[in-house]
Design a protein around this motif. Structure first.
Motif, mmCIF file in Angstrom:
data_model
loop_
_atom_site.group_PDB
_atom_site.id
_atom_site.type_symbol
_atom_site.label_atom_id
_atom_site.label_comp_id
_atom_site.label_asym_id
_atom_site.label_seq_id
_atom_site.Cartn_x
_atom_site.Cartn_y
_atom_site.Cartn_z
ATOM 1 N N SER A 135 15.465 10.440 -4.957
ATOM 2 C CA SER A 135 14.073 10.843 -4.732
ATOM 3 C C SER A 135 13.189 10.556 -5.943
ATOM 4 O O SER A 135 11.967 10.667 -5.847
ATOM 5 C CB SER A 135 14.011 12.336 -4.403
ATOM 6 O OG SER A 135 14.252 13.129 -5.546
ATOM 7 N N MET A 136 13.780 10.197 -7.082
ATOM 8 C CA MET A 136 13.029 9.930 -8.304
ATOM 9 C C MET A 136 12.901 8.447 -8.615
ATOM 10 O O MET A 136 12.309 8.081 -9.641
ATOM 11 C CB MET A 136 13.680 10.657 -9.489
ATOM 12 C CG MET A 136 13.604 12.163 -9.388
ATOM 13 S SD MET A 136 14.458 12.970 -10.761
ATOM 14 C CE MET A 136 14.040 14.702 -10.446
ATOM 15 N N LEU A 137 13.446 7.586 -7.774
ATOM 16 C CA LEU A 137 13.320 6.146 -7.972
ATOM 17 C C LEU A 137 11.963 5.685 -7.488
ATOM 18 O O LEU A 137 11.513 6.064 -6.400
ATOM 19 C CB LEU A 137 14.425 5.406 -7.218
ATOM 20 C CG LEU A 137 15.872 5.751 -7.597
ATOM 21 C CD1 LEU A 137 16.837 4.995 -6.699
ATOM 22 C CD2 LEU A 137 16.148 5.438 -9.068
ATOM 23 N N ASP A 138 11.290 4.854 -8.247
ATOM 24 C CA ASP A 138 9.992 4.344 -7.815
ATOM 25 C C ASP A 138 10.178 3.343 -6.677
ATOM 26 O O ASP A 138 11.302 2.949 -6.345
ATOM 27 C CB ASP A 138 9.250 3.717 -8.997
ATOM 28 C CG ASP A 138 9.988 2.529 -9.568
ATOM 29 O OD1 ASP A 138 9.700 1.399 -9.145
ATOM 30 O OD2 ASP A 138 10.881 2.734 -10.424
ATOM 31 N N ALA A 139 9.070 2.930 -6.082
ATOM 32 C CA ALA A 139 9.126 2.116 -4.864
ATOM 33 C C ALA A 139 9.744 0.745 -5.078
ATOM 34 O O ALA A 139 10.227 0.125 -4.126
ATOM 35 C CB ALA A 139 7.718 1.964 -4.282
ATOM 36 N N GLU A 140 9.731 0.242 -6.311
ATOM 37 C CA GLU A 140 10.309 -1.068 -6.582
ATOM 38 C C GLU A 140 11.794 -0.982 -6.930
ATOM 39 O O GLU A 140 12.498 -1.982 -6.896
ATOM 40 C CB GLU A 140 9.553 -1.762 -7.720
ATOM 41 C CG GLU A 140 8.163 -2.262 -7.337
ATOM 42 C CD GLU A 140 7.139 -1.147 -7.285
ATOM 43 O OE1 GLU A 140 7.326 -0.117 -7.971
ATOM 44 O OE2 GLU A 140 6.155 -1.287 -6.547
ATOM 45 N N ASN A 141 12.260 0.187 -7.310
ATOM 46 C CA ASN A 141 13.682 0.391 -7.608
ATOM 47 C C ASN A 141 14.334 1.064 -6.412
ATOM 48 O O ASN A 141 14.303 2.294 -6.275
ATOM 49 C CB ASN A 141 13.855 1.245 -8.862
ATOM 50 C CG ASN A 141 13.646 0.452 -10.133
ATOM 51 O OD1 ASN A 141 14.473 -0.372 -10.510
ATOM 52 N ND2 ASN A 141 12.519 0.671 -10.792
ATOM 53 N N GLU B 7 0.829 -1.207 0.000
ATOM 54 C CA GLU B 7 0.000 0.000 0.000
ATOM 55 C C GLU B 7 0.863 1.257 0.000
ATOM 56 O O GLU B 7 0.545 2.241 -0.677
ATOM 57 C CB GLU B 7 -0.928 -0.013 1.215
ATOM 58 C CG GLU B 7 -2.042 -1.034 1.106
ATOM 59 C CD GLU B 7 -2.773 -1.260 2.413
ATOM 60 O OE1 GLU B 7 -3.995 -1.460 2.380
ATOM 61 O OE2 GLU B 7 -2.122 -1.231 3.473
ATOM 62 N N ARG B 8 1.959 1.210 0.735
ATOM 63 C CA ARG B 8 2.876 2.350 0.723
ATOM 64 C C ARG B 8 3.447 2.559 -0.666
ATOM 65 O O ARG B 8 3.557 3.701 -1.140
ATOM 66 C CB ARG B 8 4.015 2.122 1.729
ATOM 67 C CG ARG B 8 3.587 2.032 3.172
ATOM 68 C CD ARG B 8 4.794 1.883 4.067
ATOM 69 N NE ARG B 8 4.480 1.091 5.251
ATOM 70 C CZ ARG B 8 5.326 0.826 6.240
ATOM 71 N NH1 ARG B 8 6.566 1.283 6.174
ATOM 72 N NH2 ARG B 8 4.961 0.098 7.270
ATOM 73 N N ALA B 9 3.841 1.465 -1.315
ATOM 74 C CA ALA B 9 4.437 1.572 -2.649
ATOM 75 C C ALA B 9 3.462 2.203 -3.634
ATOM 76 O O ALA B 9 3.850 3.045 -4.462
ATOM 77 C CB ALA B 9 4.873 0.197 -3.140
ATOM 78 N N GLU B 10 2.195 1.811 -3.562
ATOM 79 C CA GLU B 10 1.201 2.380 -4.469
ATOM 80 C C GLU B 10 1.085 3.889 -4.276
ATOM 81 O O GLU B 10 1.012 4.652 -5.245
ATOM 82 C CB GLU B 10 -0.153 1.704 -4.241
ATOM 83 C CG GLU B 10 -0.186 0.247 -4.691
ATOM 84 C CD GLU B 10 -1.452 -0.476 -4.271
ATOM 85 O OE1 GLU B 10 -2.257 0.134 -3.523
ATOM 86 O OE2 GLU B 10 -1.642 -1.632 -4.690
ATOM 87 N N ILE B 11 1.081 4.327 -3.021
ATOM 88 C CA ILE B 11 0.984 5.763 -2.721
ATOM 89 C C ILE B 11 2.250 6.485 -3.166
ATOM 90 O O ILE B 11 2.195 7.548 -3.798
ATOM 91 C CB ILE B 11 0.727 5.976 -1.223
ATOM 92 C CG1 ILE B 11 -0.673 5.492 -0.848
ATOM 93 C CG2 ILE B 11 0.902 7.453 -0.846
ATOM 94 C CD1 ILE B 11 -0.939 5.485 0.641
ATOM 95 N N GLU B 12 3.399 5.909 -2.849
ATOM 96 C CA GLU B 12 4.666 6.548 -3.203
ATOM 97 C C GLU B 12 4.815 6.705 -4.706
ATOM 98 O O GLU B 12 5.248 7.757 -5.197
ATOM 99 C CB GLU B 12 5.833 5.733 -2.630
ATOM 100 C CG GLU B 12 5.937 5.808 -1.113
ATOM 101 C CD GLU B 12 6.900 4.793 -0.535
ATOM 102 O OE1 GLU B 12 7.571 4.084 -1.333
ATOM 103 O OE2 GLU B 12 6.988 4.691 0.701
ATOM 104 N N ASN B 13 4.436 5.680 -5.465
ATOM 105 C CA ASN B 13 4.556 5.744 -6.920
ATOM 106 C C ASN B 13 3.579 6.753 -7.520
ATOM 107 O O ASN B 13 3.920 7.477 -8.466
ATOM 108 C CB ASN B 13 4.335 4.366 -7.539
ATOM 109 C CG ASN B 13 5.488 3.420 -7.269
ATOM 110 O OD1 ASN B 13 6.591 3.833 -6.918
ATOM 111 N ND2 ASN B 13 5.241 2.130 -7.419
#
Length: 454
Positions: free
Chosen positions: A91-97, A47-53
């Protein structure tokens, strides 16, 4: 009893099975801090990753075009290497990278005429679909030549790279990478290289509406953990030490699947004792406790300092002199935040606030700073604890849509402690919308009470 120890099995169970907030209800910005607030539900990593992305995509779509056009820059080149990411690229890397891969090069190009800003990645691996792949090693094995070809084809007027002697956030271009880049670039284009210092600061310091919807809940989480730390569930006067409370914070965050961005501080001021008592010092009735605590959650940071008082037997409230000391610091906060204005430097705000506070009979020390994607964030500082004079790091202009740690102290003689000079440190997180400063989840106006008995 002493600060509670959390069994390893319980920690693992909490990390694996901790219930997430399936129906997330945002906490709204509030000027009044709740007393002993409840801990908001903690989101799962997915859920955090979805929000962060989602927020990262919004930031790239909205902030990048605005700041490039604001600064008159039509190309911005960013370079990072695996495990050696510069602050802007990180700061520009997505949650999976979680890290750059090999050498990751990002290029922003504004073609002008109202056209969208291009976002290119010259690297072997994509970045979550946020940047268009722009390198085919099979056709051009030299990564830097590929960069030079991209730049030559677009013929930018200014090529910004992150170099700065003053700001760590904008000094990401290393000497080795710069040498390779310049060697590949045609000679006429080398004259167009400029510093991307202001771009880096503006990107990092700017808060979006979506981030500010999240921020109150993040600060509330930190407030709730401080309230728990400053309670009888953690502190037993005469038994618990300052450092046990520090490590309680660390264990509690591990249990929740959260991280601190610095090791928490806990210290004691005591009648008749000089300075701050720390480490193995046992907390006693009559002590004034101080904590400095910050977390990173959903890529945003908190930085908060609160005070607590341990009641002596027979006491029911905090001595009046200590209450007045915190009120003095609250008054300095009010003076400081009134002087925020778009375009005014951090140094100018410091000078105006100190002058007014001293004229009001207060004894302040102001050392406030931006906060957001970093705890000590990008943007102009407003004083330092060891320097209350103008500083180059405070020369930058204050901008709208920025978040701040309103960090300061005031000193006061406490009658109940025989006139002893006491340090009333306070720090709360706030938002400047361009017109006024508002606290994100309120501020401490009353010293927390810790009973000394059952």
């Amino acid at each position: 009893m002493a600060a509670r120890m959390i069994p390893v099995a319980a920690l693992l169970a909490a990390l694996i099975f901790h219930p997430a907030a399936r129906a997330h209800v945002p906490i709204v910005m509030n000027e009044t801090e709740a007393q002993a607030p409840s801990l908001p539900p903690i989101l799962s990593l997915r859920e955090r990753a979805e929000i962060e992305n989602r927020i990262l995509a919004e930031r790239l779509d909205s902030i990048i075009p605005a700041i490039m056009r604001e600064q008159g820059i039509d190309m911005w080149l960013l370079v990072a290497r695996e495990y050696f990411e510069e602050p802007v690229v990180a700061s520009m890397l997505d949650a999976e990278n979680m890290h750059a891969r090999r050498r990751t090069i990002l290029i922003f190009h504004d073609p002008g005429n109202g056209k969208p800003v291009e976002r290119l990645t010259v690297s072997r691996y994509g970045l979550g679909g946020l940047f268009a792949p722009a390198w085919d090693p099979g056709k051009q094995p030299d990564q830097w030549q590929s960069v030079a070809d991209i730049i030559t084809a677009r013929d930018p007027t200014k090529i910004a790279i992150n170099t700065s002697d003053l700001y760590q956030f904008a000094d990401g271009m290393t000497l080795s990478q710069y040498g390779k880049f310049v060697s590949a670039l045609p000679v006429p284009l080398r004259q167009r290289i400029v510093s991307g210092e202001t771009l880096a600061i503006r990107w990092l310091e700017t808060r979006t509406p979506s981030e500010m919807e999240l921020y109150p809940g993040i600060v509330r989480t930190a407030h709730a953990l401080i309230a728990e730390a400053f309670s009888q569930s953690v502190i037993t006067p005469g038994v618990t030490t300052a450092e046990q409370v520090q490590w309680w914070y660390r264990d509690r965050l591990l249990q929740l699947g959260l991280v601190p961005w610095f090791h928490p501080s806990v210290a004691i001021q005591r009648q008749g004792a000089k300075g701050m008592l720390e480490g193995a010092e046992i907390i006693q009735p009559g002590d004034l406790l101080w904590t400095d605590f910050g977390i990173t959650y959903l890529r945003l940071n908190t930085d908060i300092q609160h005070l607590a008082y341990v009641l002596k037997p027979g006491e029911s409230k905090v001595p009046a002199g200590l209450r007045q000391g915190l009120a003095n610091s609250n008054r300095v906060q009010d003076i400081l935040t009134r002087h925020f204005a778009i375009g005014r430097s951090g140094n100018a705000v410091l000078e105006l606030a100190r002058k007014e506070a001293v004229a009001a009979g207060l004894d302040p020390s102001i050392y406030s700073h931006p906060i957001g994607l970093h705890g000590h964030g990008a943007g102009p500082s407003i004083g330092f604890w060891d320097n209350q004079s103008p500083d180059p790091r405070g020369s930058g202009a204050i901008n709208a849509n920025t978040a701040w740690s309103i960090e300061l102290t005031s000193y006061a003689a406490v009658p109940e402690w025989g006139g002893q000079r006491v340090d009333f440190r306070t720090e709360e997180n706030a938002y400047f919308d361009g017109k006024s400063v508002r606290y994100i989840d309120g501020r401490q106006t009353e010293i927390t009470i810790i009973p000394s008995g059952p």
